[in-house]
Design an enzyme around this catalytic site. Structure first.
Site, PDB file in Angstrom:
ATOM      1  N   HIS A 216       3.724  -1.464   2.366  1.00  0.00           N
ATOM      2  CA  HIS A 216       5.085  -1.587   1.854  1.00  0.00           C
ATOM      3  C   HIS A 216       5.869  -0.342   2.256  1.00  0.00           C
ATOM      4  O   HIS A 216       5.288   0.726   2.489  1.00  0.00           O
ATOM      5  CB  HIS A 216       5.067  -1.708   0.331  1.00  0.00           C
ATOM      6  CG  HIS A 216       4.461  -2.983  -0.164  1.00  0.00           C
ATOM      7  ND1 HIS A 216       4.701  -3.471  -1.427  1.00  0.00           N
ATOM      8  CD2 HIS A 216       3.629  -3.877   0.428  1.00  0.00           C
ATOM      9  CE1 HIS A 216       4.049  -4.599  -1.596  1.00  0.00           C
ATOM     10  NE2 HIS A 216       3.382  -4.868  -0.483  1.00  0.00           N
TER      11      HIS A 216
ATOM     12  N   GLU B 260       7.673   1.807   0.697  1.00  0.00           N
ATOM     13  CA  GLU B 260       7.477   2.995  -0.138  1.00  0.00           C
ATOM     14  C   GLU B 260       6.127   3.651   0.148  1.00  0.00           C
ATOM     15  O   GLU B 260       6.021   4.876   0.240  1.00  0.00           O
ATOM     16  CB  GLU B 260       7.565   2.627  -1.626  1.00  0.00           C
ATOM     17  CG  GLU B 260       8.912   2.081  -2.046  1.00  0.00           C
ATOM     18  CD  GLU B 260       9.049   0.570  -1.903  1.00  0.00           C
ATOM     19  OE1 GLU B 260       9.941   0.008  -2.559  1.00  0.00           O
ATOM     20  OE2 GLU B 260       8.261  -0.053  -1.153  1.00  0.00           O
TER      21      GLU B 260
ATOM     22  N   CYS C  97       7.663  -2.470  -6.254  1.00  0.00           N
ATOM     23  CA  CYS C  97       6.712  -3.353  -6.919  1.00  0.00           C
ATOM     24  C   CYS C  97       5.644  -2.508  -7.618  1.00  0.00           C
ATOM     25  O   CYS C  97       5.595  -1.290  -7.449  1.00  0.00           O
ATOM     26  CB  CYS C  97       6.083  -4.296  -5.893  1.00  0.00           C
ATOM     27  SG  CYS C  97       4.895  -3.464  -4.806  1.00  0.00           S
TER      28      CYS C  97
ATOM     29  N   CYS D 298       3.762  -0.120  -5.284  1.00  0.00           N
ATOM     30  CA  CYS D 298       4.535   1.034  -4.858  1.00  0.00           C
ATOM     31  C   CYS D 298       4.748   2.022  -6.000  1.00  0.00           C
ATOM     32  O   CYS D 298       4.713   3.240  -5.789  1.00  0.00           O
ATOM     33  CB  CYS D 298       5.869   0.576  -4.268  1.00  0.00           C
ATOM     34  SG  CYS D 298       5.618  -0.418  -2.764  1.00  0.00           S
TER      35      CYS D 298
END
Length: 160
Positions: A58, A60, A88, A91
């Site tokens: 992801h 992040e 999410c 993250c």
């Protein structure tokens, strides 16, 4: 928030959003993130899940990995994470483990859901209302503490 702080917030969130839009044009997911370390350096990342076949890539997490690598430290205390979208649970956990000091995001989980990214169900799981998504169960085995015993006995361990 002071005018200068609001200006910096907008600057970094705009940067994360530009990264996300460019990543879509490049065939990736619509997420971008920037870690700003206490020394003022920017470490950005974009969603690489489909590009790398890595469900943990992801934006992040990619930005956190980049910052940690470039700083030579897993401890990013005092850093700020700016994300194009609400992080999410994966993250957020990465930010917690990295000791990120603050997180700001632009779009929220509901906007992501409207685009087909329904992270909201994961929040339901962690709220305890959707345990069927991933059954997790403790299995007590005699050697379960062996790794921790080894850790406690290792003189040169790096505490984190």
């Amino acid at each position: 928030m002071a005018a200068h702080d609001a200006q910096q917030l907008g600057k970094y969130l705009d940067h994360a959003i530009r990264l996300a839009v460019q990543n879509v044009a490049d065939g990736g997911g619509p997420f971008g993130a920037v870690v700003v370390t206490p020394d003022g350096r920017l470490h950005d990342g974009v969603n690489r899940v489909t590009r790398d076949n890595d469900p943990t890539a992801h934006a992040e997490v990619v930005a956190i990995r980049r910052a940690a690598s470039e700083l030579g430290s897993f401890d990013l205390s005092g850093s700020v994470l700016y994300s194009s979208c609400e992080p999410c649970p994966l993250c957020l956990s990465a930010a917690l483990w990295a000791r990120i000091g603050q997180v700001y995001f632009a779009a929220d989980r509901h906007g992501a859901a409207r685009a087909g990214f329904d992270d909201a169900v994961f929040y339901e799981y962690f709220d305890g209302v959707r345990p069927e998504l991933l059954p997790v169960q403790h299995a007590d085995v005699p050697a379960s503490d062996a790794p921790f015993d080894a850790w406690r006995g290792h003189k040169n361990r790096t505490v984190y």
